[in-house]
Design a protein around this motif. Structure first.
Motif, PDB file in Angstrom:
ATOM      1  N   THR A 255       0.840  -1.203   0.000  1.00 26.43           N
ATOM      2  CA  THR A 255       0.000   0.000   0.000  1.00 26.43           C
ATOM      3  C   THR A 255       0.870   1.246   0.000  1.00 26.43           C
TER       4      THR A 255
ATOM      5  N   SER B 271      -5.104   4.874  -5.551  1.00 27.29           N
ATOM      6  CA  SER B 271      -5.744   3.892  -4.677  1.00 27.29           C
ATOM      7  C   SER B 271      -6.824   3.120  -5.417  1.00 27.29           C
TER       8      SER B 271
ATOM      9  N   SER C 138      -6.568  -0.804  -6.234  1.00 29.98           N
ATOM     10  CA  SER C 138      -7.604  -1.633  -5.609  1.00 29.98           C
ATOM     11  C   SER C 138      -8.377  -2.432  -6.643  1.00 29.98           C
TER      12      SER C 138
END
Length: 399
Positions: free
Chosen positions: A328, A343, A347
């Motif tokens: 991350t 993100s 994801s």
């Protein structure tokens, strides 16, 4: 002795950075905990759902597939949505959707209905989770790395408490955990309304296909593909291993995954930053992935022994926690685009891997045997290591 004091001081620094955060961060983090609880919540009740709704393990595993697939696809567009209506409203809409579909899930009369409602749950989850990371980074005090550790701590806590709550409530009825999550999400909804001030919308709005276009950046693509193969192993373990725990009650399965989640949380918050400081991000990621692959292969060898499966699940949490934090952090460092866009793109890829694994895990066990299920999962993680190694030049920003 001096080295021990330095290490203790560093751990105290991490704890202080987590504890001394503004109230809005805690409101979002609490809701993150509950959101991630929803992922592992069904683990202890998979066998109960399978038995009471007359479904096969492969059919029951689709509860993960529908949830993760919708989550991954919708995450491509969460940056576009939040940049227009604002992060706070996006979070609140996501929570409302989760509350509605979790409640309806508890009222399901067939596994088909439940699979469909879990897909709706995934829609709310996508809106919330992708926006939550960017929100915590925006409103937290301290560096981005500390905010990511806060987010990963929430993930680890949610992952550990979810199966435990699912097991406790599932011992009453498999429907109870769904109602429990809906109630906790309602509390999170109120907390965010009261504590989180509206976050200014970005001056430059995200494009509709912005997240997908961001994957043209090699660094983001490499980390995303690594996460895809890693999550294949991750969700094979999460979705299929409960079926191999012969003689375990719902609460016993929950306790095993609670131990897994506790190690995941500890390693993500305390161990990962320390190892990264010593050996660097890429080296530690490769090491954590390698050990996780070994654990999956051992699970394949011992697939007929419930105790082997249980012990391996708990051990796996340690290496998964390290990788979760580092990958991350890597996404936020290597990507040249807005954090919310990065993100969302990352994801999308990793949740796609998570969506394929549960269905394929159950199917492989039917076509061949449970041993093959975990051998394939271990092979997927090894492929992730190869992707990371081959694409290492695109990750120079990590150095």
């Amino acid at each position: 002795m001096v080295e021990g004091k330095i290490e203790l001081k560093e751990k105290d620094g991490i704890l202080k950075s987590l504890l001394h955060q503004p109230k809005p961060v805690w409101a979002v983090a609490f809701s993150c905990v509950v959101a991630f609880m929803g992922i592992g919540l069904v683990d202890p009740i998979l066998k109960s759902i399978s038995e009471q709704l007359h479904a096969t393990p492969a059919q029951t595993s689709l509860l993960f597939t529908s949830y993760m697939l919708v989550t991954g696809i919708v995450m491509l567009f969460t940056g576009y949505i939040s940049s227009r209506i604002g992060a706070k409203l996006t979070l609140l809409i996501g929570l409302v959707v989760i509350i509605i579909f979790a409640t309806l899930g508890g009222l399901s009369q067939s596994v088909g209905q439940l699979v469909g409602l879990r897909a709706g749950w995934g829609l709310g989850n996508a809106l919330f989770i992708s926006t939550a990371l960017a929100t915590i980074i925006a409103v937290s005090s301290g560096a981005t790395e500390k905010a990511i550790i806060m987010y990963e701590a929430a993930m680890g806590l949610g992952m550990s408490v979810g199966p435990l709550l699912g097991g406790a409530l599932g011992s009453i009825t498999w429907r109870a955990p769904f109602f429990g999550v809906a109630t906790l999400m309602a509390i999170g909804f109120v907390a965010i309304i009261m504590l989180l001030e509206p976050i200014p919308k970005p001056k430059v709005k995200s494009k509709f296909w912005g997240s997908l276009m961001a994957l043209r950046h090699k660094g983001l693509l490499v980390t995303g593909l690594t996460a895809l193969f890693y999550n294949f192993g991750f969700f094979t373990l999460l979705a299929y291993s409960p079926f191999l725990m012969e003689g375990y009650s719902a609460i016993q399965v929950g306790l095993v995954f609670f131990g897994w989640g506790v190690l995941l949380a500890i390693s993500s918050v305390f161990v990962a930053p320390r190892l990264e400081e010593i050996w660097g991000t890429k080296a530690v990621m490769i090491g954590a992935l390698a050990f996780f692959a070994i654990v999956l292969i051992v699970m394949g060898v011992g697939a007929n022994h419930s105790m082997v499966i249980s012990v391996c699940i708990v051990i796996a949490g340690f290496f998964q926690g390290i990788n979760n934090t580092l990958i991350t952090s890597a996404v936020m460092v290597v990507s040249p685009v807005e954090r919310s866009t990065a993100s969302s793109a990352y994801s999308f890829i990793r949740f796609t891997g998570g969506a394929i694994a549960p269905w394929l895990a159950g199917s492989l066990a039917v076509w061949f045997n449970p041993h093959v299920t975990f051998y394939v999962a271990g092979l997927a993680v090894i492929i992730g290591i190869l992707v990371l190694f081959i694409g290492r030049k695109a990750l120079v920003a990590l150095d």
